[in-house]
Motif scaffolding. Structure first.
Motif, PDB file in Angstrom:
ATOM      1  N   SER A 116      30.316  49.309   3.827  1.00  0.00           N
ATOM      2  CA  SER A 116      29.465  49.668   2.911  1.00  0.00           C
ATOM      3  C   SER A 116      28.785  48.131   2.540  1.00  0.00           C
ATOM      4  O   SER A 116      29.365  47.154   2.640  1.00  0.00           O
ATOM      5  CB  SER A 116      30.022  50.123   1.637  1.00  0.00           C
ATOM      6  N   GLU A 125      27.139  49.451   8.975  1.00  0.00           N
ATOM      7  CA  GLU A 125      26.980  50.312   8.073  1.00  0.00           C
ATOM      8  C   GLU A 125      26.220  51.444   8.359  1.00  0.00           C
ATOM      9  O   GLU A 125      26.672  52.625   7.760  1.00  0.00           O
ATOM     10  CB  GLU A 125      26.008  49.178   7.147  1.00  0.00           C
ATOM     11  N   THR A 171      34.766  50.840   4.266  1.00  0.00           N
ATOM     12  CA  THR A 171      34.450  52.395   3.613  1.00  0.00           C
ATOM     13  C   THR A 171      36.004  52.869   4.145  1.00  0.00           C
ATOM     14  O   THR A 171      36.741  52.411   4.756  1.00  0.00           O
ATOM     15  CB  THR A 171      33.363  53.144   4.469  1.00  0.00           C
ATOM     16  N   MET A 230      21.468  51.497   1.568  1.00  0.00           N
ATOM     17  CA  MET A 230      21.464  51.048   2.986  1.00  0.00           C
ATOM     18  C   MET A 230      20.372  50.521   3.631  1.00  0.00           C
ATOM     19  O   MET A 230      19.261  50.685   3.109  1.00  0.00           O
ATOM     20  CB  MET A 230      21.829  52.564   3.862  1.00  0.00           C
ATOM     21  N   THR A 248      26.757  46.532  -0.848  1.00  0.00           N
ATOM     22  CA  THR A 248      26.490  46.270  -2.253  1.00  0.00           C
ATOM     23  C   THR A 248      25.798  45.370  -2.707  1.00  0.00           C
ATOM     24  O   THR A 248      26.192  44.314  -2.512  1.00  0.00           O
ATOM     25  CB  THR A 248      27.970  46.503  -3.016  1.00  0.00           C
ATOM     26  N   TYR A 299      30.131  42.866   1.312  1.00  0.00           N
ATOM     27  CA  TYR A 299      30.513  44.030   2.268  1.00  0.00           C
ATOM     28  C   TYR A 299      31.792  44.215   2.438  1.00  0.00           C
ATOM     29  O   TYR A 299      32.571  43.371   2.172  1.00  0.00           O
ATOM     30  CB  TYR A 299      29.933  43.161   3.838  1.00  0.00           C
TER      31      TYR A 299
END
Length: 125
Positions: free
Chosen positions: A73, A67, A89, A1, A75, A86
């Protein structure tokens, strides 16, 4: 994050859950970002092109907030150059149906809202 500055962190003591959530998703860009990510995972520049008229700074700030709230999310892939993707979720995906109903409602009623605004400007209270 991604870490956020203290000024960007939301308050945890918001007494009204409705206002707390609507403040986040009701900003100028969040719904457009969530809608873009509804179709597929996107990289930052792809999102920027998809939305079009958002500045890179505002896109970055809004993504961090989404986020932080668990809608999106992020990554990071350890490649050269680094690749960041992106995606929605489970929480973000769960919001798609009510978001779509809101978008449909807005689309259906937009003309009436615009007419009410014109009337209010002609005949102010």
């Amino acid at each position: 994050m991604t870490l956020m500055s203290t000024s960007e962190l939301p308050s945890f003591d918001q007494p009204c859950p409705i206002r707390d959530v609507l403040d986040r998703i009701g900003d100028q860009w969040s719904l457009l970002i969530l809608e873009a990510l509804a179709q597929r995972t996107l990289r930052f520049n792809e999102l920027n092109r998809e939305i079009g008229d958002i500045s890179r700074q505002m896109l970055s700030r809004t993504l961090k907030r989404l986020e932080y709230d668990g809608f999106v999310s992020r990554t990071l892939y350890a490649e050269v150059p680094p690749r960041v993707e992106y995606a929605l979720t489970d929480l973000g995906r769960s919001f798609l149906e009510p978001m779509q109903r809101l978008v449909e409602w807005a689309d259906h009623h937009h003309a009436a809202i615009c007419e009410a605004r014109r009337t209010a400007m002609i005949h102010p209270a």
